[in-house]
Design a protein around this motif. Sequence first.
Motif, PDB file in Angstrom:
ATOM      1  N   TRP A 279       0.825  -1.173   0.004  1.00 24.13           N
ATOM      2  CA  TRP A 279       0.113  -0.262  -0.197  1.00 24.13           C
ATOM      3  C   TRP A 279       0.912   1.505  -0.162  1.00 24.13           C
ATOM      4  O   TRP A 279       0.752   1.615  -0.726  1.00 24.13           O
ATOM      5  CB  TRP A 279      -1.329   0.298   1.348  1.00 24.13           C
ATOM      6  CG  TRP A 279      -1.797   1.431   0.990  1.00 24.13           C
ATOM      7  CD1 TRP A 279      -2.044   1.998   1.369  1.00 24.13           C
ATOM      8  CD2 TRP A 279      -3.321   0.931  -0.230  1.00 24.13           C
ATOM      9  NE1 TRP A 279      -3.246   2.958   1.273  1.00 24.13           N
ATOM     10  CE2 TRP A 279      -3.564   1.705   0.250  1.00 24.13           C
ATOM     11  CE3 TRP A 279      -3.508   0.111  -0.896  1.00 24.13           C
ATOM     12  CZ2 TRP A 279      -4.736   2.487  -0.330  1.00 24.13           C
ATOM     13  CZ3 TRP A 279      -4.610   0.104  -1.508  1.00 24.13           C
ATOM     14  CH2 TRP A 279      -5.284   1.206  -1.295  1.00 24.13           C
ATOM     15  N   GLU A 280       2.363   1.438   1.017  1.00 23.66           N
ATOM     16  CA  GLU A 280       2.836   2.407   0.160  1.00 23.66           C
ATOM     17  C   GLU A 280       3.529   2.657  -0.707  1.00 23.66           C
ATOM     18  O   GLU A 280       4.101   3.881  -1.101  1.00 23.66           O
ATOM     19  CB  GLU A 280       4.484   2.140   2.053  1.00 23.66           C
ATOM     20  CG  GLU A 280       3.519   2.552   3.150  1.00 23.66           C
ATOM     21  CD  GLU A 280       4.825   1.686   4.375  1.00 23.66           C
ATOM     22  OE1 GLU A 280       6.218   2.606   3.736  1.00 23.66           O
ATOM     23  OE2 GLU A 280       4.026   1.769   5.790  1.00 23.66           O
ATOM     24  N   LEU A 281       3.269   1.050  -1.564  1.00 21.27           N
ATOM     25  CA  LEU A 281       4.764   1.834  -2.365  1.00 21.27           C
ATOM     26  C   LEU A 281       3.259   2.302  -3.575  1.00 21.27           C
ATOM     27  O   LEU A 281       3.864   3.123  -4.569  1.00 21.27           O
ATOM     28  CB  LEU A 281       4.671   0.149  -3.053  1.00 21.27           C
ATOM     29  CG  LEU A 281       5.264  -0.050  -4.467  1.00 21.27           C
ATOM     30  CD1 LEU A 281       6.196   0.840  -4.566  1.00 21.27           C
ATOM     31  CD2 LEU A 281       5.446  -1.510  -4.923  1.00 21.27           C
ATOM     32  N   LEU A 282       1.855   2.149  -3.065  1.00 20.76           N
ATOM     33  CA  LEU A 282       0.359   2.468  -4.259  1.00 20.76           C
ATOM     34  C   LEU A 282       0.512   3.996  -4.203  1.00 20.76           C
ATOM     35  O   LEU A 282       0.320   4.519  -4.327  1.00 20.76           O
ATOM     36  CB  LEU A 282      -0.449   1.690  -4.073  1.00 20.76           C
ATOM     37  CG  LEU A 282      -0.562   0.348  -4.658  1.00 20.76           C
ATOM     38  CD1 LEU A 282      -1.327  -0.662  -3.736  1.00 20.76           C
ATOM     39  CD2 LEU A 282      -0.793   0.814  -6.131  1.00 20.76           C
ATOM     40  N   VAL A 283       0.814   4.317  -2.842  1.00 15.47           N
ATOM     41  CA  VAL A 283       0.698   5.796  -2.298  1.00 15.47           C
ATOM     42  C   VAL A 283       1.904   6.302  -3.092  1.00 15.47           C
ATOM     43  O   VAL A 283       2.027   7.435  -3.247  1.00 15.47           O
ATOM     44  CB  VAL A 283       0.604   5.794  -0.789  1.00 15.47           C
ATOM     45  CG1 VAL A 283       0.983   7.440  -0.255  1.00 15.47           C
ATOM     46  CG2 VAL A 283      -0.864   5.478  -0.724  1.00 15.47           C
ATOM     47  N   SER A 284       2.977   5.792  -2.854  1.00 13.12           N
ATOM     48  CA  SER A 284       4.031   6.249  -3.506  1.00 13.12           C
ATOM     49  C   SER A 284       4.673   6.784  -5.175  1.00 13.12           C
ATOM     50  O   SER A 284       4.945   7.829  -5.614  1.00 13.12           O
ATOM     51  CB  SER A 284       5.475   5.897  -2.775  1.00 13.12           C
ATOM     52  OG  SER A 284       6.064   5.062  -3.983  1.00 13.12           O
ATOM     53  N   HIS A 285       3.219   5.980  -5.377  1.00 14.73           N
ATOM     54  CA  HIS A 285       3.290   6.340  -6.863  1.00 14.73           C
ATOM     55  C   HIS A 285       2.231   7.195  -7.216  1.00 14.73           C
ATOM     56  O   HIS A 285       1.510   6.949  -8.662  1.00 14.73           O
ATOM     57  CB  HIS A 285       3.479   4.797  -7.692  1.00 14.73           C
ATOM     58  CG  HIS A 285       4.962   4.651  -7.633  1.00 14.73           C
ATOM     59  ND1 HIS A 285       6.100   5.087  -8.101  1.00 14.73           N
ATOM     60  CD2 HIS A 285       5.255   3.979  -6.481  1.00 14.73           C
ATOM     61  CE1 HIS A 285       7.261   4.321  -8.251  1.00 14.73           C
ATOM     62  NE2 HIS A 285       6.761   3.701  -7.260  1.00 14.73           N
ATOM     63  N   GLN A 286       1.214   7.296  -6.766  1.00 13.41           N
ATOM     64  CA  GLN A 286      -0.483   8.056  -7.035  1.00 13.41           C
ATOM     65  C   GLN A 286       0.042   8.603  -7.934  1.00 13.41           C
ATOM     66  O   GLN A 286       1.218   9.544  -7.747  1.00 13.41           O
ATOM     67  CB  GLN A 286      -1.066   8.137  -6.400  1.00 13.41           C
ATOM     68  CG  GLN A 286       0.248   9.510  -5.529  1.00 13.41           C
ATOM     69  CD  GLN A 286      -1.449   9.484  -3.629  1.00 13.41           C
ATOM     70  OE1 GLN A 286      -2.732   9.579  -3.958  1.00 13.41           O
ATOM     71  NE2 GLN A 286      -0.962   9.259  -2.892  1.00 13.41           N
TER      72      GLN A 286
END
Length: 113
Positions: A7-14
């Motif tokens: 989820w942190e990876l998803l947040v960082s690439h939005q």
Amino acid sequence: MSHEELWELLVSHQGEPFYTVKGLPFHYTIRGGELFVDRHSKSITRATVQKAYDRILEFPEEITGPKKLNAFGAPYIWAVFRKFGIVGGGRTKSGEDDSGCEFSHMQENVNND
């Protein structure tokens, strides 16, 4: 990778560009526990993303494309997972990888530790 790390990876690439297997461009934003795709009027929940991720980890040989995820928003989840190297590569119908660049090499898989 843990669910939290995913989820942190998803947040960082939005906000970055992604491409579906059919070559359709999209961006996403995250608000709370939901992923909002600009090509779609509904959100994809964090639980749905985690369920798709768990299916890939459990059945890596069987999950060969978005339909195999059996999840709401699968084309978008698959595209994001491809760009992150969680699922295998291959070309989109437009001949590009998910970053929009000509495909010149296979992406390495994300460490599942």
